[in-house]
Design an enzyme around this catalytic site. Structure first.
Site, mmCIF file in Angstrom:
data_model
loop_
_atom_site.group_PDB
_atom_site.id
_atom_site.type_symbol
_atom_site.label_atom_id
_atom_site.label_comp_id
_atom_site.label_asym_id
_atom_site.label_seq_id
_atom_site.Cartn_x
_atom_site.Cartn_y
_atom_site.Cartn_z
ATOM 1 N N ASN A 10 2.516 4.168 2.944
ATOM 2 C CA ASN A 10 2.469 2.888 3.665
ATOM 3 C C ASN A 10 1.492 1.995 2.904
ATOM 4 O O ASN A 10 0.286 2.190 2.978
ATOM 5 C CB ASN A 10 1.994 3.135 5.105
ATOM 6 C CG ASN A 10 1.809 1.834 5.881
ATOM 7 O OD1 ASN A 10 2.233 0.766 5.428
ATOM 8 N ND2 ASN A 10 1.172 1.918 7.040
ATOM 9 N N LYS A 12 0.810 -1.130 3.290
ATOM 10 C CA LYS A 12 0.146 -2.196 4.061
ATOM 11 C C LYS A 12 0.191 -3.508 3.266
ATOM 12 O O LYS A 12 1.181 -3.758 2.590
ATOM 13 C CB LYS A 12 -1.278 -1.759 4.431
ATOM 14 C CG LYS A 12 -1.261 -0.364 5.089
ATOM 15 C CD LYS A 12 -2.508 0.004 5.808
ATOM 16 C CE LYS A 12 -2.330 1.392 6.416
ATOM 17 N NZ LYS A 12 -3.440 1.814 7.236
ATOM 18 N N HIS A 91 3.372 0.574 14.343
ATOM 19 C CA HIS A 91 2.141 1.052 13.689
ATOM 20 C C HIS A 91 0.935 0.588 14.508
ATOM 21 O O HIS A 91 0.943 -0.500 15.075
ATOM 22 C CB HIS A 91 2.064 0.507 12.259
ATOM 23 C CG HIS A 91 0.961 1.127 11.466
ATOM 24 N ND1 HIS A 91 -0.347 0.720 11.586
ATOM 25 C CD2 HIS A 91 0.958 2.150 10.581
ATOM 26 C CE1 HIS A 91 -1.094 1.473 10.794
ATOM 27 N NE2 HIS A 91 -0.328 2.346 10.175
ATOM 28 N N GLU A 93 -1.825 -0.603 13.687
ATOM 29 C CA GLU A 93 -2.402 -1.898 13.288
ATOM 30 C C GLU A 93 -1.605 -3.044 13.900
ATOM 31 O O GLU A 93 -2.156 -4.096 14.220
ATOM 32 C CB GLU A 93 -2.476 -1.994 11.753
ATOM 33 C CG GLU A 93 -3.646 -1.171 11.223
ATOM 34 C CD GLU A 93 -3.474 -0.641 9.808
ATOM 35 O OE1 GLU A 93 -2.582 -1.093 9.088
ATOM 36 O OE2 GLU A 93 -4.259 0.257 9.436
ATOM 37 N N GLU A 161 0.159 9.307 14.600
ATOM 38 C CA GLU A 161 -1.007 8.789 13.881
ATOM 39 C C GLU A 161 -2.140 8.532 14.865
ATOM 40 O O GLU A 161 -2.209 7.446 15.468
ATOM 41 C CB GLU A 161 -0.652 7.479 13.166
ATOM 42 C CG GLU A 161 0.414 7.602 12.121
ATOM 43 C CD GLU A 161 0.287 6.521 11.056
ATOM 44 O OE1 GLU A 161 0.073 6.857 9.901
ATOM 45 O OE2 GLU A 161 0.360 5.338 11.415
ATOM 46 N N GLY A 167 -7.483 5.222 8.365
ATOM 47 C CA GLY A 167 -8.398 4.474 7.508
ATOM 48 C C GLY A 167 -9.868 4.805 7.729
ATOM 49 O O GLY A 167 -10.754 4.092 7.265
ATOM 50 N N SER A 200 -5.597 9.168 7.366
ATOM 51 C CA SER A 200 -6.504 9.664 6.320
ATOM 52 C C SER A 200 -5.993 10.921 5.608
ATOM 53 O O SER A 200 -6.776 11.803 5.278
ATOM 54 C CB SER A 200 -7.897 9.916 6.902
ATOM 55 O OG SER A 200 -8.456 8.703 7.364
HETATM 56 P P1 PGA Z 1 -4.561 5.962 6.044
HETATM 57 O O1 PGA Z 1 -3.392 5.094 6.770
HETATM 58 O O2 PGA Z 1 -3.869 7.099 5.340
HETATM 59 O O3 PGA Z 1 -5.201 4.992 5.077
HETATM 60 O O4 PGA Z 1 -5.484 6.427 7.099
HETATM 61 C C1 PGA Z 1 -2.328 5.728 7.410
HETATM 62 C C2 PGA Z 1 -1.488 4.681 8.094
HETATM 63 O O5 PGA Z 1 -2.041 3.704 8.587
HETATM 64 O O6 PGA Z 1 -0.244 4.809 8.168
#
Ligand code: PGA
Length: 242
Positions: A10, A12, A91, A93, A161, A167, A200
């Site tokens: 992903n 982003k 997601h 976010e 998630e 993150g 992560s």
């Molecule tokens: P990350 O993000 O691996 O940087 O924690 C995962 C995601 O948001 O899908």
């Protein structure tokens, strides 16, 4: 029933079209033949340039309407036209920063499926919810509401998630992740639907996560941006799952 392992990057809001091309020029030759399926959810503007023979390309969001006066939005038809084969929906976010509700996400899921685009539906609890013992309840509500009225899960993958792991550098332990995945599987009642873990994911954590019975792959954010690092991560799990 055997579920085929899938690793999704992903990206982003990172990488232009040119940067996507450069990424795949480095990434593809590093990928071993036996590596599991790989996909990348790229920015809308990089979908076309990211096209390549090996890695499935998708988007990170879309609107629920077929078309209309929605300044700045993008439709399922437009994503298909650009070459996206899947879309990430719900997601955390999007849920947190853009206040997307389960009802809105459900309409997007419905629209994507109708357009024939695969969906990666994200669910996950906050740290506060976990500490209050609400994880299962939250996951049940998210899954039930986001999948309400969706008659077939054939075009759907789920991504668990936990918000506290995204993150933050804090990965869920394999046991915590497996318990959540098992719960999600019981809610959706499907042995054939893939459930990916995200939050992560790194080289040192992916093997033990993927080894869990109900973890069918990973959704990788930060660690998917560097082509050599991402290839190493994908190659690292060869032989664990088909
Ligand atoms: P990350 O993000 O691996 O940087 O924690 C995962 C995601 O948001 O899908």
């Amino acid at each position: 029933m055997a579920r085929k392992c899938l690793i999704i990057g992903n990206w982003k809001m990172y990488k232009t079209g040119k940067e996507a091309k450069d990424f795949f020029a480095t990434f593809l030759p590093l990928l071993k033949k036996e590596a599991p399926s790989v996909a990348c959810a790229v920015p809308f503007t990089a979908i076309q340039s990211a096209e390549n023979p090996t890695v499935l390309i998708g988007a990170q969001n879309m609107h629920d309407a077929e078309e209309g006066a929605f300044t700045g939005e993008i439709s399922a038809k437009m994503l298909k036209d650009a070459g996206a084969e899947f879309v990430i929906l719900g997601h955390s976010e999007r849920r947190t920063l853009f206040h997307e509700s389960n009802e809105f996400i459900q309409r997007k899921v419905e629209r994507a499926v109708k357009a024939g685009i695969r969906v990666v539906l994200c669910v996950g609890e906050t740290l506060q919810e976990r500490e209050k013992g609400l994880t299962e309840k939250v996951l049940t509500t998210q899954l039930k509401e986001c999948l309400h009225g969706i008659s077939s899960l054939d075009l759907i993958d789920i991504a668990y998630e936990p918000m506290w792991a995204i993150g933050t550098g804090k990965t869920a332990t394999p046991e915590i992740a497996q318990a959540a995945h098992q719960h999600c599987r019981s809610v959706i009642g499907s042995e054939s639907t893939r459930i990916l873990y995200g939050g992560s994911v790194k080289l040192d954590s992916i093997r033990s996560l993927i080894a869990q019975k109900d973890i069918d792959g990973a959704l990788v954010g930060g660690a998917s941006l560097d082509p050599a690092g991402f290839a190493e991560l994908v190659n690292h799990i060869i032989g664990i799952k088909s």
